[in-house]
Design a protein around this motif. Structure first.
Motif, PDB file in Angstrom:
ATOM      1  N   ASP A   1       0.814  -1.221   0.000  1.00 13.59           N
ATOM      2  CA  ASP A   1       0.000   0.000   0.000  1.00 13.59           C
ATOM      3  C   ASP A   1       0.847   1.270   0.000  1.00 13.59           C
TER       4      ASP A   1
ATOM      5  N   ASN B   1      -5.686 -10.434  -3.994  1.00 10.09           N
ATOM      6  CA  ASN B   1      -5.395  -9.893  -2.660  1.00 10.09           C
ATOM      7  C   ASN B   1      -4.916  -8.454  -2.771  1.00 10.09           C
ATOM      8  N   ALA B   2      -4.410  -8.066  -3.953  1.00 14.67           N
ATOM      9  CA  ALA B   2      -3.905  -6.710  -4.153  1.00 14.67           C
ATOM     10  C   ALA B   2      -5.059  -5.742  -4.367  1.00 14.67           C
TER      11      ALA B   2
ATOM     12  N   GLY C   1      -3.781 -13.086   9.305  1.00 15.09           N
ATOM     13  CA  GLY C   1      -4.586 -11.927   8.906  1.00 15.09           C
ATOM     14  C   GLY C   1      -4.607 -11.805   7.392  1.00 15.09           C
ATOM     15  N   THR C   2      -4.805 -12.929   6.703  1.00 12.11           N
ATOM     16  CA  THR C   2      -4.792 -12.918   5.231  1.00 12.11           C
ATOM     17  C   THR C   2      -6.030 -12.188   4.709  1.00 12.11           C
ATOM     18  N   THR C   3      -6.043 -11.994   3.396  1.00  8.37           N
ATOM     19  CA  THR C   3      -7.204 -11.339   2.769  1.00  8.37           C
ATOM     20  C   THR C   3      -8.340 -12.349   2.555  1.00  8.37           C
TER      21      THR C   3
ATOM     22  N   GLN D   1       1.596  -6.480  -3.424  1.00  6.23           N
ATOM     23  CA  GLN D   1       2.067  -6.574  -2.036  1.00  6.23           C
ATOM     24  C   GLN D   1       3.427  -5.857  -1.964  1.00  6.23           C
TER      25      GLN D   1
ATOM     26  N   LEU E   1       6.538  -8.475   2.659  1.00  3.92           N
ATOM     27  CA  LEU E   1       5.536  -9.550   2.614  1.00  3.92           C
ATOM     28  C   LEU E   1       6.008 -10.689   1.725  1.00  3.92           C
TER      29      LEU E   1
ATOM     30  N   VAL F   1       3.498 -13.197   6.073  1.00  6.10           N
ATOM     31  CA  VAL F   1       3.837 -12.783   4.710  1.00  6.10           C
ATOM     32  C   VAL F   1       2.747 -13.288   3.767  1.00  6.10           C
ATOM     33  N   THR F   2       2.836 -12.900   2.504  1.00  3.53           N
ATOM     34  CA  THR F   2       1.980 -13.511   1.507  1.00  3.53           C
ATOM     35  C   THR F   2       2.726 -14.729   0.965  1.00  3.53           C
TER      36      THR F   2
ATOM     37  N   VAL G   1      -1.223  -4.103   6.987  1.00  4.21           N
ATOM     38  CA  VAL G   1      -2.559  -4.683   7.235  1.00  4.21           C
ATOM     39  C   VAL G   1      -2.362  -6.136   7.604  1.00  4.21           C
TER      40      VAL G   1
ATOM     41  N   ARG H   1     -10.106  -3.072   5.449  1.00  5.66           N
ATOM     42  CA  ARG H   1      -9.600  -3.113   6.822  1.00  5.66           C
ATOM     43  C   ARG H   1      -8.777  -1.854   7.127  1.00  5.66           C
TER      44      ARG H   1
END
Ligand code: IMP
Length: 439
Positions: free
Chosen positions: A14, A39-40, A129-131, A225, A229, A239-240, A274, A307
């Motif tokens: 972000d 997710n982006a 806390g994933t999307t 991301q 991450l 992380v992603t 996030v 979020r």
């Protein structure tokens, strides 16, 4: 001159990549996403029109640019068509003539979304806390050699047998944790309908990109991301599941490494995160009000999930790490105006762990949670910088802040963003980024 530039977020995402990629896209022939999925969330503001992109590269809002979804991505076909239809309704052309999806990209299926939920529930207090978009489970299947690639999905027998086989295991896990069993026929029929439509977009983008590069066409690679991450280099396990850094741009497109001519880091004047995970410079307790002010001024709410983002001071130590991994040629510094009203601005210049100064970023997330940041305090400028277009027009303290961050990161700053619109930008013309924007 032909150029292939990668754009990478230097923090936890972000950073404002959407705006910068949008500015650059005008100067490139092809814009490519190389990892991640929906997710982006990239926001692009064009005059009074605003576009939110999840899967498609930001180049899509520029008529005539070719957009590629590379092999490193995971694609939910339903999300793809929702986004394509929304953009079409906004007057943007999303056709197979200008959007190419790699035949080697992996699909996200409904059971991936269900498994993402299950996995987070199982982790409880330690959740990532994933999307909840199914990103991690789709990459797990890819690495586990049972994933379904876009080209596979065009062969109905292959699609059916993979769904049946994978769903057997997925249902066992989902049901063991109280979830509802998914139906293979239902998933197959839905995927068949979607992938029939997707078929026109699918091709060998690796060959396409290498040929385009050899013909001298310019290519912009858009990371999603961000560095911290990254599945290898980020604050693991928070992380992603993809390689967000420069190596991912190679793996995720199949472009030969010598094609790359530059790496642009996107750095925001403060930090956000996030989801869960360590965040050494987070504004907590005594600084919670300041964090809220930045969240409101910077509109720091997830473009994908809505979020609220956690806010913190600029972390030069972590950003230096990002510069080291990615080898940034130039940096775009975003959201300077968000700090306009502050009396003083803190910058984390180093980390201490158990009283000792760290040489490099600790690998263990529990250690990262215990970091004592070493801060340098800079004076604020208390004047609006919104919409400033020349470095010389910035208040002296704002200019000093920009120079201080550049010295801390050890990379030139080629652009400073002073608002969400294209025009609200300072370009440093003699920088590498200035040359990419001007030629
Ligand atoms: P996932 O990518 O949905 O598996 O989520 C893993 C972590 O990456 C979570 O902390 C998410 O909040 C974070 N994340 C994923 N996509 C983005 C993004 O586009 N911006 C910022 N954080 C993200």
């Amino acid at each position: 001159m032909s150029k292939t530039i990668v754009v990478i977020g230097a923090q936890w995402g972000d950073e404002g990549k959407g705006k910068i990629v949008d500015l650059l896209a005008a100067r490139f022939d092809i814009v490519v996403r190389y990892q991640g999925g929906h997710n982006a969330g990239h926001s692009v503001q064009v005059g009074d029109r605003s576009f939110v992109l999840h899967l498609l590269p930001s180049g899509i809002v520029h008529p005539g640019k070719i957009c590629v979804l590379g092999n490193g991505m995971v694609i939910d076909p339903k999300a793809f068509f929702e986004e394509a239809d929304r953009l079409t309704a906004q007057g943007i052309e999303v056709s197979p003539d200008r959007v190419k999806i790699s035949s080697r990209a992996h699909l996200i299926l409904p059971y991936h979304r269900a498994l993402d939920h299950t996995s987070e529930e199982r982790l409880g207090n330690e959740k990532v806390g994933t999307t909840l978009r199914g990103i991690g489970p789709a990459y797990e299947d890819k690495a586990g050699r049972r994933g379904i690639r876009t080209a596979d999905a065009l062969v109905p027998d292959v699609l059916r047998s993979r769904i049946e086989r994978n769903l057997e295991d997925a249902n066992r896990i989902i049901q063991a944790y109280g979830g509802e069993k998914l139906d293979a026929d239902e998933i197959f029929n839905e995927m068949l309908r979607l992938t029939e439509r997707l078929g026109n977009f699918i091709s060998d983008t690796t060959h396409y990109l290498n040929v385009a590069a050899s013909e001298g066409r310019s290519i912009l690679l858009e990371g999603a991301q961000a560095t911290l991450l990254d599945v290898d280099h980020g604050t693991y396990p928070f992380v992603t599941s993809s390689s967000t850094t420069v190596g991912g741009a190679i793996c995720g497109t199949g472009l030969a490494p010598h094609r790359l001519t530059g790496v642009l880091g996107i750095v925001r004047t403060y930090t956000t995160r996030v989801g869960e995970g360590p965040f050494p410079t987070e504004m907590l307790e005594g600084e919670a009000e300041l964090g809220q002010l930045i969240r409101e001024r910077g509109r720091e709410y997830g473009a994908s999930t809505g979020r609220p983002r956690r806010c913190g001071w600029f972390d030069a130590f972590a950003t230096r790490y990002a510069a080291e991994i990615n080898g940034f040629t130039s940096v775009a510094l975003t959201k300077l105006d968000v700090l306009d009203s502050l009396d003083e601005i803190k910058v984390c210049t180093g980390y201490k762990l158990d009283g000792r100064v760290c040489d490099s970023l600790p690998a263990v997330s529990q250690d990262l949670s215990r970091i004592e940041p070493i801060y340098a305090t800079q004076p604020g400028w208390k004047t609006s910088t919104v919409g400033t277009t020349e470095m010389s027009s910035l208040p002296a303290n704002a200019r000093r802040y920009v120079e201080f961050l550049s010295a801390q990161i050890g990379v030139e700053i080629g652009l400073v963003s002073t608002g969400p619109e294209r025009s609200q930008t300072i370009v440093v013309h003699h920088s590498a980024l200035g040359s990419w924007l001007n030629d």
